[in-house]
Design a protein around this motif. Structure first.
Motif, short mmCIF file in Angstrom:
data_model
loop_
_atom_site.label_atom_id
_atom_site.label_comp_id
_atom_site.label_asym_id
_atom_site.label_seq_id
_atom_site.Cartn_x
_atom_site.Cartn_y
_atom_site.Cartn_z
N LYS A 144 0.64 10.98 -7.14
CA LYS A 144 0.11 10.94 -5.76
C LYS A 144 -0.66 12.23 -5.51
O LYS A 144 -0.12 13.32 -5.68
CB LYS A 144 1.26 10.81 -4.77
N MET A 165 -5.71 10.55 -1.90
CA MET A 165 -5.41 9.12 -1.94
C MET A 165 -5.04 8.59 -0.56
O MET A 165 -4.46 9.30 0.26
CB MET A 165 -4.24 8.87 -2.92
N GLN A 192 -1.34 4.49 -1.63
CA GLN A 192 -2.07 4.42 -2.90
C GLN A 192 -1.45 5.39 -3.90
O GLN A 192 -1.04 6.50 -3.55
CB GLN A 192 -3.54 4.78 -2.69
N VAL A 193 -1.38 4.97 -5.16
CA VAL A 193 -0.84 5.83 -6.21
C VAL A 193 -1.67 5.70 -7.48
O VAL A 193 -2.41 4.74 -7.66
CB VAL A 193 0.64 5.48 -6.55
N GLU A 246 5.12 5.37 1.33
CA GLU A 246 4.91 6.79 1.06
C GLU A 246 6.24 7.50 0.83
O GLU A 246 6.37 8.34 -0.06
CB GLU A 246 4.16 7.45 2.22
N ILE A 300 7.65 6.49 -2.54
CA ILE A 300 6.98 7.21 -3.62
C ILE A 300 7.51 8.63 -3.71
O ILE A 300 7.79 9.15 -4.80
CB ILE A 300 5.45 7.23 -3.38
N ARG A 301 7.68 9.28 -2.57
CA ARG A 301 8.10 10.68 -2.54
C ARG A 301 9.55 10.86 -2.98
O ARG A 301 9.88 11.82 -3.68
CB ARG A 301 7.93 11.24 -1.13
#
Length: 218
Positions: free
Chosen positions: A102, A106, A110-111, A29, A32-33
């Motif tokens: 995102k 979700m 998960q993306v 996470e 992703i961020r």
């Protein structure tokens, strides 16, 4: 904890490709961020796997990724898939980090994608132990401040953009000044045309005539 790997051909101290991945879905996470525009994301298609990222040298695109570096990333993501590591012909997808989407609904890790057309697909036919062993020898475990690194990168990009804009304005000013100078030169040449010029002899004659007139008047 983030795991870093150096792909084939890496040279210490050079701006090279760098592979990294998170330890679990919760760490994914943060990846992703706080990814960067220079990152490319890899995952096994339709199966659970680690999120593997390839950080490109600035100025590079996915088209610049060498085939052997692409193979390193695909082998690594296959190896770190519970199901994918056990089978052959594993489909792999990859896309720029900026294309990852995102949303609040979700699950963790998960993306989705902003533009599915920017997602590329390839396939790993089988595991290559030599590649995995070589990558594992380069493995480093770190605990980077991903947020701070992203903020530093963005600050650097803003400073670079401001410098480029200043340079562009200066170049535009220089071009305008040069254009004005050329126009002034053309105007000066017009003034100095031969039919507008007076010779020294003509000036003397004109002066003598004026002097004779003055003497007669006196």
């Amino acid at each position: 904890m983030v795991f870093f790997f150096y792909p084939r051909g890496h040279v210490e101290g050079k701006d090279e490709f760098l592979i990294y991945m998170g330890r679990d879905k919760y760490e994914n996470e943060d990846l992703i961020r706080y990814g960067l525009p220079t990152d490319v994301w890899f995952h096994v298609d339709d199966l659970s796997s680690a999120h593997v990222y390839l950080r490109l040298p600035e100025g590079s695109t996915m088209d610049d990724i060498p085939e052997y570096t692409l193979e390193d990333c695909c082998q690594l993501v296959k190896q770190n898939s519970i199901q994918g590591c056990k089978i052959n012909n594993v489909p792999i997808i990859y896309t720029p980090w900026s294309n990852l989407k995102k949303t609040a609904d979700m699950d963790v890790g998960q993306v989705g994608y902003h533009d599915p057309r920017r997602v590329r697909k390839t396939k790993v036919e089988r595991k290559v132990n030599d590649i995995i062993n070589r990558l594992e020898k380069t493995r480093e475990e770190r605990s980077p401040d991903l947020k701070a690194e992203k903020e530093a990168f963005e600050a650097q990009q803003r400073a670079r953009k401001r410098a480029e804009e200043r340079n562009a304005r200066q170049e535009a000013k220089n071009a305008k000044d040069e254009q004005r100078r050329q126009e002034d030169l053309k105007s000066y040449k017009h003034i100095m045309r031969e039919d507008n010029m007076v010779s020294n002899a003509e000036l003397r004659e004109k002066y003598a005539s004026a002097q004779d007139y003055e003497d007669d008047f006196m």
